[in-house]
Scaffold this motif. Structure first.
Motif, PDB file in Angstrom:
ATOM      1  N   UNK A   4       1.003  -1.323  -0.161  1.00 29.27           N
ATOM      2  CA  UNK A   4       0.129  -0.224  -0.109  1.00 29.27           C
ATOM      3  C   UNK A   4       0.694   1.234  -0.078  1.00 29.27           C
ATOM      4  N   UNK A   5       0.655   2.236  -0.768  1.00 32.65           N
ATOM      5  CA  UNK A   5       1.289   3.595  -0.981  1.00 32.65           C
ATOM      6  C   UNK A   5       0.180   4.770  -0.594  1.00 32.65           C
ATOM      7  N   UNK A  73       2.780  -2.105  -9.624  1.00 33.65           N
ATOM      8  CA  UNK A  73       3.711  -2.218  -8.660  1.00 33.65           C
ATOM      9  C   UNK A  73       3.236  -2.057  -7.084  1.00 33.65           C
ATOM     10  N   UNK A  74       1.789  -1.394  -6.852  1.00 30.54           N
ATOM     11  CA  UNK A  74       1.486  -1.217  -5.626  1.00 30.54           C
ATOM     12  C   UNK A  74      -0.243  -0.925  -5.757  1.00 30.54           C
ATOM     13  N   UNK A  75      -0.649  -0.793  -4.582  1.00 32.73           N
ATOM     14  CA  UNK A  75      -2.106  -0.176  -4.292  1.00 32.73           C
ATOM     15  C   UNK A  75      -1.901   1.266  -3.922  1.00 32.73           C
ATOM     16  N   UNK A  76      -2.321   2.239  -4.636  1.00 30.85           N
ATOM     17  CA  UNK A  76      -2.006   3.634  -4.315  1.00 30.85           C
ATOM     18  C   UNK A  76      -3.494   4.012  -3.610  1.00 30.85           C
ATOM     19  N   UNK A  77      -3.415   4.384  -2.627  1.00 34.08           N
ATOM     20  CA  UNK A  77      -4.323   5.222  -1.490  1.00 34.08           C
ATOM     21  C   UNK A  77      -4.281   6.666  -2.048  1.00 34.08           C
ATOM     22  N   UNK A  78      -5.075   7.286  -2.834  1.00 32.96           N
ATOM     23  CA  UNK A  78      -5.122   8.743  -3.107  1.00 32.96           C
ATOM     24  C   UNK A  78      -5.840   9.456  -2.287  1.00 32.96           C
ATOM     25  N   UNK A  79      -6.974   9.149  -1.610  1.00 29.48           N
ATOM     26  CA  UNK A  79      -7.639   9.996  -0.573  1.00 29.48           C
ATOM     27  C   UNK A  79      -8.624   9.225   0.180  1.00 29.48           C
ATOM     28  N   UNK A  80      -8.826   9.817   1.459  1.00 29.69           N
ATOM     29  CA  UNK A  80      -9.582   9.064   2.476  1.00 29.69           C
ATOM     30  C   UNK A  80     -10.360  10.294   3.104  1.00 29.69           C
ATOM     31  N   UNK A  81     -11.709  10.193   3.394  1.00 27.47           N
ATOM     32  CA  UNK A  81     -12.348  11.174   3.579  1.00 27.47           C
ATOM     33  C   UNK A  81     -13.732  10.796   4.231  1.00 27.47           C
ATOM     34  N   UNK A  82     -14.569  11.589   5.160  1.00 25.11           N
ATOM     35  CA  UNK A  82     -15.925  11.203   5.388  1.00 25.11           C
ATOM     36  C   UNK A  82     -16.759  12.011   4.521  1.00 25.11           C
ATOM     37  N   UNK A  83     -17.768  11.292   4.095  1.00 18.98           N
ATOM     38  CA  UNK A  83     -18.491  11.794   2.905  1.00 18.98           C
ATOM     39  C   UNK A  83     -19.717  12.248   3.811  1.00 18.98           C
ATOM     40  N   UNK A  84     -20.130  13.429   3.677  1.00 21.38           N
ATOM     41  CA  UNK A  84     -21.468  14.496   4.234  1.00 21.38           C
ATOM     42  C   UNK A  84     -22.398  14.500   3.338  1.00 21.38           C
ATOM     43  N   UNK A  85     -22.255  14.373   2.041  1.00 21.68           N
ATOM     44  CA  UNK A  85     -23.392  14.666   1.279  1.00 21.68           C
ATOM     45  C   UNK A  85     -23.639  13.193   0.176  1.00 21.68           C
ATOM     46  N   UNK A  86     -24.880  13.562  -0.430  1.00 22.06           N
ATOM     47  CA  UNK A  86     -25.193  12.314  -1.351  1.00 22.06           C
ATOM     48  C   UNK A  86     -23.991  12.227  -2.486  1.00 22.06           C
ATOM     49  N   UNK A  87     -23.356  13.340  -2.991  1.00 24.48           N
ATOM     50  CA  UNK A  87     -22.481  13.252  -4.231  1.00 24.48           C
ATOM     51  C   UNK A  87     -21.349  13.572  -3.375  1.00 24.48           C
ATOM     52  N   UNK A  88     -20.167  12.853  -4.225  1.00 23.52           N
ATOM     53  CA  UNK A  88     -18.897  13.120  -3.694  1.00 23.52           C
ATOM     54  C   UNK A  88     -18.396  14.643  -3.973  1.00 23.52           C
ATOM     55  N   UNK A  89     -18.039  15.250  -2.906  1.00 24.79           N
ATOM     56  CA  UNK A  89     -17.637  16.840  -3.226  1.00 24.79           C
ATOM     57  C   UNK A  89     -16.383  16.981  -4.298  1.00 24.79           C
ATOM     58  N   UNK A  90     -16.774  18.045  -5.164  1.00 21.53           N
ATOM     59  CA  UNK A  90     -15.720  18.158  -6.251  1.00 21.53           C
ATOM     60  C   UNK A  90     -14.559  18.267  -5.704  1.00 21.53           C
ATOM     61  N   UNK A  91     -14.319  18.927  -4.573  1.00 23.54           N
ATOM     62  CA  UNK A  91     -12.712  19.242  -3.912  1.00 23.54           C
ATOM     63  C   UNK A  91     -12.203  17.781  -3.821  1.00 23.54           C
ATOM     64  N   UNK A  92     -12.930  16.924  -3.218  1.00 16.41           N
ATOM     65  CA  UNK A  92     -12.511  15.487  -2.819  1.00 16.41           C
ATOM     66  C   UNK A  92     -12.011  14.802  -4.239  1.00 16.41           C
TER      67      UNK A  92
END
Length: 105
Positions: A4-5, A73-92
Protein backbone atom coordinates in the motif's frame (compact mmCIF):
# COMPACT_ATOMS: atom_id res chain seq x y z
CA UNK A 1 0.64 -9.12 -2.21
CA UNK A 2 1.01 -5.53 -3.42
CA UNK A 3 2.25 -2.90 -0.99
CA UNK A 4 0.00 0.00 0.00
CA UNK A 5 1.29 3.45 -0.91
CA UNK A 6 -0.50 6.42 0.65
CA UNK A 7 -0.30 9.75 -1.16
CA UNK A 8 -0.47 13.13 0.55
CA UNK A 9 -2.35 13.03 3.85
CA UNK A 10 -4.41 9.92 2.97
CA UNK A 11 -2.84 7.78 5.73
CA UNK A 12 -3.37 10.43 8.40
CA UNK A 13 -6.95 10.93 7.29
CA UNK A 14 -7.61 7.17 7.30
CA UNK A 15 -6.18 6.96 10.82
CA UNK A 16 -8.64 9.70 11.85
CA UNK A 17 -11.63 7.47 10.94
CA UNK A 18 -13.51 6.06 13.95
CA UNK A 19 -12.20 2.67 15.04
CA UNK A 20 -14.92 0.59 13.33
CA UNK A 21 -14.65 2.42 10.01
CA UNK A 22 -10.84 2.33 10.17
CA UNK A 23 -10.87 -1.42 10.82
CA UNK A 24 -13.30 -2.09 7.96
CA UNK A 25 -11.35 0.11 5.54
CA UNK A 26 -8.11 -1.64 6.51
CA UNK A 27 -9.66 -5.07 5.98
CA UNK A 28 -11.03 -4.07 2.57
CA UNK A 29 -7.69 -2.55 1.51
CA UNK A 30 -6.00 -5.81 2.51
CA UNK A 31 -8.38 -7.68 0.21
CA UNK A 32 -7.39 -5.33 -2.62
CA UNK A 33 -3.68 -5.89 -1.85
CA UNK A 34 -4.31 -9.64 -2.22
CA UNK A 35 -5.95 -9.19 -5.61
CA UNK A 36 -9.54 -9.59 -4.37
CA UNK A 37 -12.47 -7.23 -4.77
CA UNK A 38 -13.60 -5.27 -1.72
CA UNK A 39 -17.14 -5.97 -0.57
CA UNK A 40 -18.47 -2.49 -1.44
CA UNK A 41 -16.87 -0.23 -4.03
CA UNK A 42 -17.62 1.70 -7.18
CA UNK A 43 -15.49 2.85 -10.11
CA UNK A 44 -14.44 6.50 -10.15
CA UNK A 45 -13.73 7.19 -13.85
CA UNK A 46 -13.96 10.94 -13.22
CA UNK A 47 -10.71 10.61 -11.22
CA UNK A 48 -8.93 8.32 -13.69
CA UNK A 49 -8.97 4.91 -15.37
CA UNK A 50 -8.93 2.06 -12.86
CA UNK A 51 -9.64 4.31 -9.87
CA UNK A 52 -12.18 2.95 -7.39
CA UNK A 53 -13.92 4.23 -4.27
CA UNK A 54 -14.10 1.93 -1.27
CA UNK A 55 -17.33 2.57 0.66
CA UNK A 56 -17.42 2.16 4.44
CA UNK A 57 -20.37 2.77 6.73
CA UNK A 58 -20.14 3.27 10.47
CA UNK A 59 -22.59 4.39 13.14
CA UNK A 60 -20.84 7.77 13.09
CA UNK A 61 -21.12 8.30 9.34
CA UNK A 62 -20.10 7.36 5.83
CA UNK A 63 -16.45 7.11 4.83
CA UNK A 64 -14.64 6.74 1.53
CA UNK A 65 -11.19 5.64 0.42
CA UNK A 66 -10.24 6.39 -3.18
CA UNK A 67 -7.54 4.10 -4.55
CA UNK A 68 -6.10 2.60 -7.71
CA UNK A 69 -4.94 -1.02 -7.75
CA UNK A 70 -4.45 -1.59 -11.47
CA UNK A 71 -0.90 -0.31 -11.34
CA UNK A 72 1.41 -3.34 -11.24
CA UNK A 73 3.74 -2.18 -8.48
CA UNK A 74 1.34 -1.14 -5.67
CA UNK A 75 -2.12 -0.19 -4.44
CA UNK A 76 -2.13 3.60 -4.31
CA UNK A 77 -4.45 5.22 -1.77
CA UNK A 78 -5.21 8.61 -3.25
CA UNK A 79 -7.60 10.05 -0.66
CA UNK A 80 -9.61 9.12 2.45
CA UNK A 81 -12.46 11.21 3.84
CA UNK A 82 -15.83 11.28 5.55
CA UNK A 83 -18.64 11.74 3.08
CA UNK A 84 -21.23 14.22 4.26
CA UNK A 85 -23.49 14.60 1.21
CA UNK A 86 -25.09 12.32 -1.36
CA UNK A 87 -22.61 13.32 -4.07
CA UNK A 88 -18.85 13.18 -3.61
CA UNK A 89 -17.63 16.76 -3.19
CA UNK A 90 -15.85 18.27 -6.19
CA UNK A 91 -12.86 19.16 -3.96
CA UNK A 92 -12.43 15.49 -2.96
CA UNK A 93 -12.57 14.37 -6.60
CA UNK A 94 -10.08 17.05 -7.67
CA UNK A 95 -7.65 16.13 -4.89
CA UNK A 96 -7.81 12.44 -5.85
CA UNK A 97 -7.36 13.37 -9.53
CA UNK A 98 -4.28 15.47 -8.71
CA UNK A 99 -2.73 12.61 -6.73
CA UNK A 100 -3.57 10.15 -9.51
CA UNK A 101 -1.55 12.33 -11.89
CA UNK A 102 1.38 12.20 -9.44
CA UNK A 103 1.70 8.45 -9.99
CA UNK A 104 1.72 8.89 -13.73
CA UNK A 105 -1.98 8.38 -14.38
Amino acid sequence: MKPLVFLGDALRRLRDFPEGARHDAGYQLHRVQCGEQPSDFKPMPEVGPGVEELRVWDASGTYRVIYVARVARAVYVLHAFQKKTQRTARADIELARQRYREIGG
